[in-house]
Motif scaffolding. Structure first.
Motif, PDB file in Angstrom:
ATOM      1  N   ARG A 122     -10.526   6.923   1.320  1.00 44.96           N
ATOM      2  CA  ARG A 122     -10.648   7.597   0.033  1.00 44.96           C
ATOM      3  C   ARG A 122     -10.928   6.274  -0.856  1.00 44.96           C
ATOM      4  NH1 ARG A 122      -4.248   9.606   0.123  1.00 44.96           N
ATOM      5  NH2 ARG A 122      -4.501  10.453   2.111  1.00 44.96           N
ATOM      6  N   ARG A 123     -11.463   6.625  -1.969  1.00 46.46           N
ATOM      7  CA  ARG A 123     -12.044   5.880  -2.839  1.00 46.46           C
ATOM      8  C   ARG A 123     -10.790   5.875  -3.937  1.00 46.46           C
ATOM      9  NH1 ARG A 123     -15.829   6.450  -6.056  1.00 46.46           N
ATOM     10  NH2 ARG A 123     -15.798   8.506  -5.887  1.00 46.46           N
ATOM     11  N   ASN A 124      -9.904   5.335  -3.602  1.00 41.83           N
ATOM     12  CA  ASN A 124      -8.782   5.133  -4.536  1.00 41.83           C
ATOM     13  C   ASN A 124      -8.372   3.638  -4.713  1.00 41.83           C
ATOM     14  OD1 ASN A 124      -7.060   4.374  -2.569  1.00 41.83           O
ATOM     15  ND2 ASN A 124      -5.418   5.934  -2.841  1.00 41.83           N
ATOM     16  N   SER A 125      -7.706   3.198  -5.636  1.00 48.83           N
ATOM     17  CA  SER A 125      -7.389   1.961  -5.740  1.00 48.83           C
ATOM     18  C   SER A 125      -5.780   1.832  -5.675  1.00 48.83           C
ATOM     19  CB  SER A 125      -7.957   1.242  -7.070  1.00 48.83           C
ATOM     20  OG  SER A 125      -7.269   1.412  -8.114  1.00 48.83           O
ATOM     21  N   SER A 126      -5.257   2.066  -4.687  1.00 50.51           N
ATOM     22  CA  SER A 126      -3.899   2.059  -4.551  1.00 50.51           C
ATOM     23  C   SER A 126      -3.185   0.662  -4.798  1.00 50.51           C
ATOM     24  CB  SER A 126      -3.510   2.529  -3.124  1.00 50.51           C
ATOM     25  OG  SER A 126      -4.227   2.064  -2.154  1.00 50.51           O
ATOM     26  N   LEU A 127      -4.128  -0.443  -4.420  1.00 52.53           N
ATOM     27  CA  LEU A 127      -3.369  -1.568  -4.490  1.00 52.53           C
ATOM     28  C   LEU A 127      -4.387  -2.928  -4.687  1.00 52.53           C
ATOM     29  CD1 LEU A 127      -1.074  -3.640  -4.646  1.00 52.53           C
ATOM     30  CD2 LEU A 127      -1.278  -4.083  -2.170  1.00 52.53           C
ATOM     31  N   SER A 128      -4.480  -3.418  -5.693  1.00 52.97           N
ATOM     32  CA  SER A 128      -5.572  -4.523  -5.809  1.00 52.97           C
ATOM     33  C   SER A 128      -4.564  -5.659  -5.108  1.00 52.97           C
ATOM     34  CB  SER A 128      -5.654  -4.744  -7.366  1.00 52.97           C
ATOM     35  OG  SER A 128      -6.047  -3.420  -7.911  1.00 52.97           O
ATOM     36  N   LEU A 181       0.907  -1.141   0.116  1.00 52.23           N
ATOM     37  CA  LEU A 181      -0.054   0.072   0.034  1.00 52.23           C
ATOM     38  C   LEU A 181       0.973   1.264  -0.089  1.00 52.23           C
ATOM     39  CD1 LEU A 181      -2.836   0.928   0.334  1.00 52.23           C
ATOM     40  CD2 LEU A 181      -2.560   1.098   2.679  1.00 52.23           C
ATOM     41  N   ARG A 211     -15.689   1.954 -11.347  1.00 56.28           N
ATOM     42  CA  ARG A 211     -14.809   1.865 -10.183  1.00 56.28           C
ATOM     43  C   ARG A 211     -15.622   2.164  -8.562  1.00 56.28           C
ATOM     44  NH1 ARG A 211      -9.672   2.596  -9.701  1.00 56.28           N
ATOM     45  NH2 ARG A 211      -8.492   2.931 -11.556  1.00 56.28           N
TER      46      ARG A 211
END
Lengths: 220, 507
Positions: free
Chosen positions: A122-128, A34, A110
């Motif tokens: 946060r609505r981010n996709s830092s790591l799938s 992350l 998303r």
């Protein structure tokens, strides 16, 4: 230019670290991954904003000499900026602050609806990372499915990311490919769900070979 | 079944116990005077003067009265190998005093636990407190392989937590990334002798030679300390366990990994309750992970957990079964002038510790220590900069991975002084009352007993004064991540990479 170089260097370094962390005992560490992806994201935004600035000198944008001015944003704006990567191409602070409206249209694929537990998430996709931390061999090569490997010749069409995570590393590959395809393909990074890229198509500069190699290694 | 607790590989001696011969989990029967029982973690024979144990519980003037700087810290002991070539298995990964301070446990990357015991004070030599000597060593965890995920599970001991003593034996919890174990450490100082059917060495006698009947009696023997695993709490964590914390009810404890916190009962190993789950439905939306968790020292319904975003959440288990909704959220708004490329990752909290009183909690992020009043959520009441001179070096620290180091912190017994580690084998203490701080170094150069440690200073920029060290000459491979403070006295244990230093105040 310096900023661009530095950002690229940090991105390269982060990719290498991400790759290296897969090899260590105990497997991929979620927290480390992350953190690496956060740095990668920041570097990417910096890189893209520096690139835009380099190609649009007439546009009266605040000079992006350091990451600091760019990072004067509310968390919500940043979350949205993350959810839609081309936002990084608009370096001026104002659009970021007002970006709370667009997110819905920019990130249809998303927006996994979920109850807002804590507002600051946060609505981010830092790591799938999928559900599993580990080296799960994927049953199908996701790269073929998406049509491109991390090759420089590839056109800039990108498939929409599959909604369902299949496992840790296919997603990681996808994330990396999406994030770095712009750099590798010498074209504006145009994620499938994004509005048209606002940056002018830059002259095709030779892709940094080290970055290419590394990203390809990781994606592979 | 006991078979799952058997360790099959031979135990390497921990370098913290150089004088001992390697001991095995299943010593051959002749080495023991009693029949071996399965699952024995190992033991060693130790000569120890018998006598009362109350002597060293003498209450000294706590650091609070004098303050972190009024105390003069002296070198007392150092444990571990001298050579610079550090074997990875010897890297110390956790340090913890027990509730009385008599015992000091360390865990290392090789999965071993070494327990030191403070010698009772010699009344004649009242100028020094008892030394800590090896009491027990055992292999707590072994490397495992998760075949389903093709993952090796490290045997590194992430945390050790002592249970309060209820009877003659001592109990501790030790955990690696996936499995928590409850260990019983007990002393054996007498053994039955005079069996009718067995010789003293355990061989059975020829029944025809038995002509008399006698009752076996207990006779004194050399003290033996045995460690045995009493409970194994496994298969409850998908991610890597970072914390364990024993509840003040002394019946339950929590274990936390990156995304979940589980509540266990010490007697029950086959199930646990999940009390916090921050895993998003879509892992692509993951933005923060749990970095540490601890139960409140007095309220058995309250616990906190910290996140990689620099927030701390306090939860009340009475509110609901799943404590996803926090009762309190502690977060300090970021100082915009400090915003930088790496701000996000240096705000990640690496450790959270309640004060003994339960009124405050302390958090450690990469550059600072913060004290929070549980009644005030919007900012800490105190902030102490540990090594602010590193703020301009974050990029280099990212390159050499030091930016990911997880420093711990600890309180002294009276909650007046806090301590944490830094680089170059420096560690820092902050006196909350006098607002003074001190930097000391754990180094073998000062290793004459009762040598007073000289305060150190790092020169951030500009002209370097004599005896100062410039930032660029700091050794970032020498880091102090783990420190512990005796619960009652001014004795501290400081772990460098593979050595354990014990310092005391000058008596």
């Amino acid at each position: 230019m310096e900023v661009q170089k530095e950002a690229q260097r940090i991105m390269t370094l982060s990719v290498w670290k991400m790759y290296h962390s897969r090899m260590q005992r105990g497997g991929l560490r979620l927290h480390r991954s992350l953190q690496l992806s956060l740095v990668m994201r920041s570097a990417r935004e910096l890189y893209l904003s520096a690139k835009v600035e380099a190609h649009e000198p007439e546009v009266p944008l605040p000079p992006v000499r350091s990451p600091d001015p760019r990072l004067h944003q509310s968390r919500e704006a940043e979350a949205v900026a993350e959810a839609a990567p081309p936002d990084g191409e608009q370096p001026s602070p104002e659009p970021m602050d007002t970006r709370e409206a667009p997110p819905a249209e920019e990130t249809p694929a998303r927006c996994a609806p979920r109850p807002a537990k804590v507002s600051r998430k946060r609505r981010n996709s830092s790591l799938s990372d999928g559900g599993d931390v580990g080296l799960v061999p994927s049953k199908k090569a996701r790269l073929e499915e998406e049509g491109e490997g991390a090759s420089a010749e590839v056109s800039d069409r990108l498939q929409p990311p599959p909604a369902q995570a299949e496992g840790a590393f296919p997603n990681l590959a996808r994330v990396l490919q999406r994030r770095f395809s712009g750099l590798l393909n010498c074209s504006p990074a145009a994620p499938p769900t994004a509005p048209p890229a606002c940056e002018a198509k830059p002259a095709c500069r030779p892709a940094d070979s080290m970055l290419n190699v590394l990203v390809r290694a990781v994606v592979a | 079944p006991p078979s799952c607790w058997l360790f099959c590989s031979p135990l390497l001696p921990s370098p913290l116990t150089p004088a001992l011969s390697p001991h095995r989990c299943h010593p051959p029967p002749s080495a023991l005077s009693t029949p071996p029982s399965p699952g024995e973690g190992g033991e060693f024979r130790k000569q120890r003067p018998r006598g009362t144990q109350q002597g060293h519980h003498l209450q000294r003037n706590m650091a609070g009265a004098g303050g972190g700087n009024d105390i003069q810290w002296c070198f007392s002991q150092v444990k571990g190998a001298v050579d610079d070539d550090v074997a990875e298995a010897d890297i110390i990964s956790t340090v913890e005093f027990n509730h009385s301070g008599e015992l000091l446990a360390t865990g290392d990357k090789g999965g071993r636990v070494v327990i030191f015991q403070q010698e009772q004070e010699n009344k004649i030599q009242s100028h020094s407190r008892g030394e800590y000597n090896v009491y027990s060593t055992f292999q707590s965890h072994e490397p495992e392989f998760d075949y389903l995920k093709s993952l090796e599970i490290e045997e590194k001991i992430n945390k050790i937590r002592w249970l309060p003593q209820k009877n003659a034996a001592q109990f501790l919890l030790s955990t690696n990334d996936k499995t928590i174990k409850l260990w019983k450490i007990s002393e054996r100082d007498k053994r039955p002798e005079g069996y009718n059917l067995k010789e003293e060495d355990g061989r059975y006698r020829d029944p025809t030679t038995v002509t008399t009947l006698r009752v076996p009696v207990f006779r004194p023997m050399d003290l033996m300390v045995e460690a045995s695993p009493r409970r194994i709490f496994a298969n409850a964590h998908t991610y890597h366990i970072n914390s364990i914390s024993i509840n003040s009810d002394y019946e339950t404890y929590l274990s936390a990994d990156d995304l979940r916190i589980n509540l266990w009962h010490l007697e029950i190993t086959d199930r646990s309750f999940n009390i916090v789950d921050i895993k998003p439905a879509n892992m692509e939306e993951l933005t923060e992970v749990i970095t540490a968790a601890e139960f409140h020292p007095n309220s058995c319904n309250t616990f906190v957990y910290s996140s990689s975003k620099g927030t701390i959440r306090l939860c009340d288990m009475r509110a609901s079964a799943l404590c996803d909704r926090h009762s309190k959220l502690f977060e300090e708004p970021e100082d915009p002038s400090n915003r930088s490329f790496f701000s996000e990752i240096i705000s990640s909290i690496s450790d959270v510790k309640f004060s003994h009183s339960g009124r405050y909690m302390m958090t450690r992020d990469y550059l600072s220590v913060k004290i929070w009043d549980l009644n005030m959520e919007n900012r800490p009441v105190e902030t102490y900069q540990v090594h602010e001179y590193l703020r301009s070096k974050l990029c280099s620290l990212y390159e050499n991975d030091c930016i990911f180091d997880k420093f711990e912190c600890c309180w002294n017994g009276s909650d007046s002084v806090v301590m944490t580690g830094s680089y170059n084998n420096f560690f820092r203490m902050f006196d909350r009352n006098t607002k003074r701080d001190i930097t000391l170094e754990a180094s073998r150069e000062n290793n004459k007993p009762r040598t007073v440690l000289k305060p150190r200073k790092v020169c951030a920029s500009g002209k370097r004064k004599k005896d100062e060290i410039s930032v660029d000459s700091l050794d970032f491979n020498k880091k102090i991540l783990h420190t512990a403070w005796h619960p009652k006295e001014n004795i501290i244990a400081v772990a460098t990479t593979n050595n354990l230093y014990i310092f005391q105040d000058k008596v």
